[in-house]
Design an enzyme around this catalytic site. Structure first.
Site, PDB file in Angstrom:
ATOM      1  N   ASP A 168      -2.047  39.868 -59.384  1.00  0.00           N
ATOM      2  CA  ASP A 168      -0.778  39.363 -58.886  1.00  0.00           C
ATOM      3  C   ASP A 168      -1.033  38.377 -57.749  1.00  0.00           C
ATOM      4  O   ASP A 168      -1.976  38.536 -56.976  1.00  0.00           O
ATOM      5  CB  ASP A 168       0.066  40.543 -58.403  1.00  0.00           C
ATOM      6  CG  ASP A 168       1.485  40.167 -58.054  1.00  0.00           C
ATOM      7  OD1 ASP A 168       2.248  39.845 -58.972  1.00  0.00           O
ATOM      8  OD2 ASP A 168       1.822  40.208 -56.856  1.00  0.00           O
TER       9      ASP A 168
ATOM     10  N   GLU B  49      -2.508  35.335 -61.703  1.00  0.00           N
ATOM     11  CA  GLU B  49      -1.155  34.777 -61.708  1.00  0.00           C
ATOM     12  C   GLU B  49      -1.164  33.493 -60.885  1.00  0.00           C
ATOM     13  O   GLU B  49      -1.219  33.517 -59.664  1.00  0.00           O
ATOM     14  CB  GLU B  49      -0.145  35.758 -61.107  1.00  0.00           C
ATOM     15  CG  GLU B  49       1.267  35.192 -61.092  1.00  0.00           C
ATOM     16  CD  GLU B  49       2.208  35.918 -60.150  1.00  0.00           C
ATOM     17  OE1 GLU B  49       3.428  35.670 -60.243  1.00  0.00           O
ATOM     18  OE2 GLU B  49       1.730  36.709 -59.311  1.00  0.00           O
TER      19      GLU B  49
END
Length: 404
Positions: A118, A147
């Site tokens: 993330d 990400e």
């Protein structure tokens, strides 16, 4: 499974069952910030052990940066419920990465096959490098996906040029540029711009990263793809209450389904790893978070979309060109996008018309060389085959193997 909450005795069985069906498990690692109510920060005092919010004597206190303890601290994007972590703090790095029973190592040994990181732009390069090295030590084939919302090859984040794709960091990225370019074309843009955007990514990314990019149409961070395509945008100008209550009209839904079928066709035929957000294949609606997180519509799935996604998954599994094949554009102008994927002697063509009028695509083969997969071309053999594409229609066509 939340790996940071400790062991899960069912996880190994889950991974084994998934692998038996050809499925690999990738965990989502959120290592840049935590929850206010996590056991480490323990903002509500739920856990019996001291968290950083209870006492400076907590072993987790050094993980955070307090401007004034206990209520003023660095948080992700200033959101108080998501206290940010100091990823350079030695104890934290050991807990997440370096320790023998660290989060990264433990869950790979338990059966996971990789990690999706993330907000990778907000993790220090040194942190990602250590994580990648630890993952490969435990499982040499482990995959680390980051990400990143833009072109990750030349990304400057917080004043630092990132090293995402320079080796030893990330094996691939979430391909939001693919999603953005595809949506722009489907909503009235020029297919030539889609090709231009994707060719820029292909030029900038190492081949392995381009061919393994995580190609998604929707995620928990975006409005539902069916809603976007049905109404023609995110409706950010409407009130939040309006977006919470809005449901597609029958006309909007019919348009959204036709566009989504085109989008999914390109997604499954294009280089990269097609990734489906739960429920998109079943016709779920909703704008941004939290409206995109409704429960799966068990027993009320859109049968047309389910059948389409199954056919695309079957094609992707059975046709090597769709997984490994070289990319070549046949047409990319206005409403029409067509490209081939070729692996060894096998070629598959994806041809789509996003417009409201019929279009024609001239193929590099004769009609006799084409084996229909999802649809058959309708024109007789006139040398080079000319395929009629009705409005909002896409074909997946295969050159019959062994024919010259």
């Amino acid at each position: 499974v939340d790996p940071m909450l400790g062991s899960n005795e069912d996880f190994e069985d889950l991974c084994a069952a998934a692998r038996a069906r050809g499925i690999r498990v990738m965990l989502d690692g959120v290592f840049n910030h935590q929850g206010f109510v996590s056991r480490y920060f323990n903002g509500d005092g739920f856990y019996p052990e001291l968290g950083a919010h209870q006492s400076k004597a907590s072993p987790y206190y050094p993980w955070y940066h307090f401007n004034r303890w206990p209520d003023q601290y660095d948080a992700w994007w200033g959101i108080y419920s998501l206290p940010a972590v100091n990823e350079s703090q030695e104890d934290y790095v050991d807990y997440i990465i370096e320790g023998e029973d660290s989060i990264v190592r433990r869950w790979l040994r338990a059966g996971a096959d990789g990690w999706r990181l993330d907000v990778a732009d907000e993790l220090p390069d040194a942190f990602i490098e250590k994580l990648h090295r630890a993952a490969r030590e435990v499982k040499p084939e482990a995959v680390i996906i980051g990400e990143v919302w833009e072109d990750g090859s030349n990304k400057i984040a917080y004043g630092v040029r990132r090293r995402h794709l320079l080796g030893g960091h990330l094996d691939g990225l979430m391909n939001y540029p693919f999603r953005n370019a595809l949506l722009a074309w489907l909503l009235g843009g020029d297919a030539g711009q889609f090709r231009e955007s994707m060719e820029t990514i292909r030029e900038n990314y190492p081949p392995a990263a381009f061919y393994s990019a995580m190609n998604s149409l929707g995620t928990h961070d975006t409005p539902r793809i069916l809603t976007l395509l049905g109404v023609g945008g995110d409706c950010g100008g409407e009130s939040k209450q309006w977006r919470a209550e809005h449901r597609l009209s029958p006309e909007e839904r019919a348009l959204g389904v036709r566009r989504l079928k085109l989008a999914a066709l390109v997604q499954y035929a294009f280089p990269g790893s097609p990734t489906t957000y739960y429920g998109d294949e079943a016709g779920m609606e909703g704008f941004e978070d939290p409206f995109n997180r409704r429960t799966y519509p068990w027993g009320e799935e859109d049968a047309e979309l389910i059948a389409w996604y199954r056919a695309l998954g079957k094609a992707r599994r059975e046709l090597a060109p769709l997984r490994r094949g070289a990319l070549c554009y046949t047409a990319a102008e206005g409403d029409v996008l067509a490209f081939t994927r070729t692996w060894e002697e096998d070629t598959v063509l994806c041809a789509c018309n996003a417009g409201r009028e019929c279009a024609r695509v001239t193929l590099p083969w004769s009609a006799a060389e084409i084996g229909g997969l999802l649809c058959f071309p309708t024109d007789p053999d006139t040398g080079e085959a000319v395929v009629e594409l009705p409005p909002l229609t896409g074909y997946l066509l295969r050159k019959s193997p062994g024919r010259e």
